[in-house]
Design a protein around this motif. Structure first.
Motif, PDB file in Angstrom:
ATOM      1  N   GLN A 238       0.815  -1.209   0.000  1.00 50.39           N
ATOM      2  CA  GLN A 238       0.000   0.000   0.000  1.00 50.39           C
ATOM      3  C   GLN A 238       0.848   1.259   0.000  1.00 50.39           C
ATOM      4  OE1 GLN A 238      -2.900   0.188   3.169  1.00 50.39           O
ATOM      5  NE2 GLN A 238      -3.157   2.397   2.970  1.00 50.39           N
ATOM      6  N   HIS A 239       1.970   1.225   0.742  1.00 53.66           N
ATOM      7  CA  HIS A 239       2.805   2.419   0.901  1.00 53.66           C
ATOM      8  C   HIS A 239       4.134   2.315   0.169  1.00 53.66           C
ATOM      9  CE1 HIS A 239       0.037   4.124   3.831  1.00 53.66           C
ATOM     10  NE2 HIS A 239      -0.034   2.937   4.405  1.00 53.66           N
ATOM     11  N   ASP A 240       4.282   1.321  -0.682  1.00 56.75           N
ATOM     12  CA  ASP A 240       5.492   1.116  -1.477  1.00 56.75           C
ATOM     13  C   ASP A 240       6.738   1.094  -0.594  1.00 56.75           C
ATOM     14  OD1 ASP A 240       6.892   0.601  -3.811  1.00 56.75           O
ATOM     15  OD2 ASP A 240       7.231   2.733  -4.245  1.00 56.75           O
ATOM     16  N   ALA A 241       6.660   0.329   0.481  1.00 56.87           N
ATOM     17  CA  ALA A 241       7.787   0.177   1.406  1.00 56.87           C
ATOM     18  C   ALA A 241       8.500  -1.137   1.142  1.00 56.87           C
ATOM     19  CB  ALA A 241       7.292   0.231   2.853  1.00 56.87           C
ATOM     20  N   LEU A 242       9.733  -1.216   1.610  1.00 58.95           N
ATOM     21  CA  LEU A 242      10.495  -2.454   1.586  1.00 58.95           C
ATOM     22  C   LEU A 242      10.357  -3.166   2.929  1.00 58.95           C
ATOM     23  CD1 LEU A 242      13.743  -1.062  -0.079  1.00 58.95           C
ATOM     24  CD2 LEU A 242      11.924  -2.378  -1.194  1.00 58.95           C
ATOM     25  N   ILE A 243      10.536  -4.471   2.920  1.00 61.46           N
ATOM     26  CA  ILE A 243      10.524  -5.269   4.145  1.00 61.46           C
ATOM     27  C   ILE A 243      11.924  -5.833   4.342  1.00 61.46           C
ATOM     28  CG2 ILE A 243       9.517  -7.245   5.346  1.00 61.46           C
ATOM     29  CD1 ILE A 243       7.089  -6.960   3.461  1.00 61.46           C
ATOM     30  N   VAL A 244      12.465  -5.651   5.521  1.00 60.87           N
ATOM     31  CA  VAL A 244      13.758  -6.238   5.880  1.00 60.87           C
ATOM     32  C   VAL A 244      13.522  -7.114   7.101  1.00 60.87           C
ATOM     33  CG1 VAL A 244      16.114  -5.796   6.675  1.00 60.87           C
ATOM     34  CG2 VAL A 244      15.058  -4.292   4.959  1.00 60.87           C
ATOM     35  N   THR A 245      13.901  -8.384   7.004  1.00 62.31           N
ATOM     36  CA  THR A 245      13.650  -9.306   8.103  1.00 62.31           C
ATOM     37  C   THR A 245      14.958  -9.761   8.743  1.00 62.31           C
ATOM     38  OG1 THR A 245      13.670 -11.351   6.783  1.00 62.31           O
ATOM     39  CG2 THR A 245      11.592 -10.148   6.925  1.00 62.31           C
ATOM     40  N   ASP A 246      14.955  -9.791  10.060  1.00 55.24           N
ATOM     41  CA  ASP A 246      16.075 -10.286  10.865  1.00 55.24           C
ATOM     42  C   ASP A 246      15.634 -11.639  11.423  1.00 55.24           C
ATOM     43  OD1 ASP A 246      17.887 -10.897  12.864  1.00 55.24           O
ATOM     44  OD2 ASP A 246      17.822  -8.930  13.818  1.00 55.24           O
ATOM     45  N   GLU A 247      16.192 -12.711  10.867  1.00 58.98           N
ATOM     46  CA  GLU A 247      15.731 -14.062  11.189  1.00 58.98           C
ATOM     47  C   GLU A 247      16.842 -14.917  11.805  1.00 58.98           C
ATOM     48  OE1 GLU A 247      13.481 -15.782   7.937  1.00 58.98           O
ATOM     49  OE2 GLU A 247      12.756 -13.801   7.306  1.00 58.98           O
ATOM     50  N   VAL A 248      17.707 -14.294  12.605  1.00 61.54           N
ATOM     51  CA  VAL A 248      18.856 -15.034  13.135  1.00 61.54           C
ATOM     52  C   VAL A 248      18.442 -16.172  14.073  1.00 61.54           C
ATOM     53  CG1 VAL A 248      20.422 -13.084  12.880  1.00 61.54           C
ATOM     54  CG2 VAL A 248      19.248 -13.448  15.055  1.00 61.54           C
ATOM     55  N   TYR A 249      17.218 -16.107  14.624  1.00 62.30           N
ATOM     56  CA  TYR A 249      16.741 -17.181  15.511  1.00 62.30           C
ATOM     57  C   TYR A 249      15.806 -18.146  14.788  1.00 62.30           C
ATOM     58  CZ  TYR A 249      18.700 -14.244  19.178  1.00 62.30           C
ATOM     59  OH  TYR A 249      19.561 -13.511  19.949  1.00 62.30           O
ATOM     60  N   GLU A 250      15.925 -18.221  13.472  1.00 64.85           N
ATOM     61  CA  GLU A 250      14.995 -19.016  12.680  1.00 64.85           C
ATOM     62  C   GLU A 250      14.938 -20.482  13.091  1.00 64.85           C
ATOM     63  OE1 GLU A 250      16.255 -19.498   8.495  1.00 64.85           O
ATOM     64  OE2 GLU A 250      18.190 -18.663   9.101  1.00 64.85           O
ATOM     65  N   HIS A 251      16.049 -21.059  13.568  1.00 67.13           N
ATOM     66  CA  HIS A 251      16.065 -22.460  13.981  1.00 67.13           C
ATOM     67  C   HIS A 251      15.947 -22.617  15.490  1.00 67.13           C
ATOM     68  CE1 HIS A 251      16.647 -24.131  10.031  1.00 67.13           C
ATOM     69  NE2 HIS A 251      17.652 -23.286   9.800  1.00 67.13           N
ATOM     70  N   LEU A 252      15.546 -21.552  16.156  1.00 64.31           N
ATOM     71  CA  LEU A 252      15.344 -21.598  17.601  1.00 64.31           C
ATOM     72  C   LEU A 252      13.896 -21.250  17.940  1.00 64.31           C
ATOM     73  CD1 LEU A 252      18.760 -20.050  18.408  1.00 64.31           C
ATOM     74  CD2 LEU A 252      17.981 -22.231  19.336  1.00 64.31           C
ATOM     75  N   VAL A 253      12.980 -21.795  17.136  1.00 62.56           N
ATOM     76  CA  VAL A 253      11.552 -21.679  17.393  1.00 62.56           C
ATOM     77  C   VAL A 253      11.121 -22.890  18.205  1.00 62.56           C
ATOM     78  CG1 VAL A 253       9.262 -21.623  16.343  1.00 62.56           C
ATOM     79  CG2 VAL A 253      11.130 -20.320  15.321  1.00 62.56           C
ATOM     80  N   MET A 254      10.497 -22.635  19.340  1.00 61.12           N
ATOM     81  CA  MET A 254      10.130 -23.707  20.268  1.00 61.12           C
ATOM     82  C   MET A 254       8.642 -23.988  20.284  1.00 61.12           C
ATOM     83  SD  MET A 254      12.697 -22.312  23.210  1.00 61.12           S
ATOM     84  CE  MET A 254      12.379 -20.615  22.754  1.00 61.12           C
ATOM     85  N   SER A 255       7.859 -23.106  19.697  1.00 63.69           N
ATOM     86  CA  SER A 255       6.412 -23.308  19.576  1.00 63.69           C
ATOM     87  C   SER A 255       6.021 -22.927  18.154  1.00 63.69           C
ATOM     88  CB  SER A 255       5.655 -22.438  20.585  1.00 63.69           C
ATOM     89  OG  SER A 255       6.026 -22.740  21.910  1.00 63.69           O
TER      90      SER A 255
END
Length: 402
Positions: A204-221
């Motif tokens: 809608q606002h022509d923004a970019l998304i930047v994701t920080d996923e350093v804990y991607e393999h530390l999801v417990m639920s």
């Protein structure tokens, strides 16, 4: 008098390094760590493991060093690692990347984040939306870029962002929506509704998304799913991660950013004047890690879940209310029952090593100054230490109220 640049001052102020008088001040992290040493306390303030990663990864680094992989690697990163990152993204998330053009290796995720913000933000007219509390380098990077930080509050106890707050924060001035999921320091993982709304607002606002996923393999639920997997997201999303948390090698500082080639090229243009390149012998070692069997990643998450539960039990026994994290290294506790008079969480944490033999960090270290009152009784504890250390910390916390 030596003149200090405005950019440095903005960054230092954004990172909480300047006192009200403008002098360089020690961080609360340094202060609490020093107190932990003085009182022989278990330091659950800093989020790094106290054990080595998988032997295959360690051996691969040793082999690379002995095999002469000790000079500058290619600017985009060694092909073996870029290919491993692309294979990892396809294996776990079904994301297809061109390792030649859509993957860039960096000196950890922090450099990836800083280079991305510097590359894609155009100064005072731009805004970067973050979820507060936030990893402390975000504010400094946004300040260095000369942009405005716009926080979306995450509120106790579930730290789920309110969609109305998110909609109010994202405007036509928004250049980047910065998403840390799983989240540091709260341990929350964002719901499908929040993730979908982030993508909708970005369009809608022509923004970019930047994701920080350093804990991607530390999801417990639940299971981690990158925002880049959502319909309409990939073409405007840069995904950042690293090997430090996943392979217990935080000192190696090997990270990466992936996404559309033109955006990755823009990040490279900045990154090459920061570190240039880094970690030659560690890059093929992290590539080995990314190719480990599924069992390694499953065991990593299960071990962290057990340690989270051990720590949580100790915090509850100490009389604290606890927000059980779905991911990351961290657990947030509300310590208001143990705060006396006009103390806040920072005062509590300064005294905690001597009182209990355990150190932790106030959540106020991760928020903008004007919002510190909203988090004044919250403390972050790290559960990424060895199980026997977490057991002892839980025992000390519980014993402190007997």
């Amino acid at each position: 008098m030596l003149h200090i640049s405005g950019a440095w001052q903005r960054a230092a102020r954004g990172a909480g390094l300047l006192s009200p008088s403008g002098e360089l001040a020690p961080t609360i992290f340094a202060e609490i760590s020093a107190a932990a040493v003085r009182h022989d306390a278990i330091n659950l303030g800093q989020g790094f493991p106290d054990e080595d990663g998988p032997v295959e990864v360690i051996d691969a680094a040793i082999s690379a060093i002995r095999g002469g992989v000790n000079q500058y690697p290619p600017g985009r990163g060694m092909p073996v690692l870029r290919e491993a990152i692309a294979e990892h993204q396809h294996r776990f998330y079904g994301i297809d990347l061109d390792p030649e053009r859509e993957v860039l290796v960096t000196a950890g995720a922090t450099e990836a984040l800083t280079a991305t913000i510097l590359a894609l933000v155009n100064g005072p007219a731009d805004e970067v939306v973050v979820f507060e509390p936030f990893y402390d380098s975000y504010a400094a990077a946004v300040a260095l870029a000369g942009a405005r930080l716009v926080p979306v509050p995450l509120r106790w106890p579930d730290f789920e962002p309110d969609l109305d707050d998110l909609r109010a924060a994202v405007t036509d001035r928004t250049r980047i929506i910065l998403v840390n999921d799983p989240h540091n320091p709260t341990g929350t993982t964002f719901s499908p509704e929040v993730r979908a709304e982030i993508v909708r607002l970005a369009h809608q606002h022509d923004a970019l998304i930047v994701t920080d996923e350093v804990y991607e393999h530390l999801v417990m639920s639940g299971i981690h799913a990158p925002i880049a997997t959502l319909a309409g997201a990939a073409e405007r999303t840069l995904t950042i991660s690293s090997g430090g948390k996943t392979f217990r090698t935080t000192g190696w500082k090997v990270g990466w950013v992936s996404g559309p080639a033109d955006l990755v090229d823009a990040v490279l243009a900045v990154k090459q004047y920061l570190t240039y390149v880094n970690g030659a012998p560690f890059q093929p070692a992290i590539a080995v890690g990314l190719g480990l069997p599924d069992g390694y990643f499953e065991d990593l998450s299960a071990t962290q879940r057990d340690r989270r539960d051990l720590l949580g039990a100790g915090l509850i026994a100490a009389g604290f209310n606890v927000s059980t994290p779905a991911g990351s290294y961290f657990t947030i506790a509300d310590v208001r029952s143990r705060i006396a008079g006009d103390e806040d969480a920072a005062d509590f944490c300064r005294a905690l090593p001597e009182r209990t033999g355990v150190a932790a960090i106030p959540v106020t270290a991760f928020v903008t100054p004007e919002h510190r009152g909203d988090y004044a009784t919250l403390v972050r504890f790290a559960s990424c230490k060895r199980t026997e250390i977490i057991e002892e910390a839980a025992h000390r916390l519980a014993a402190s109220v007997r």
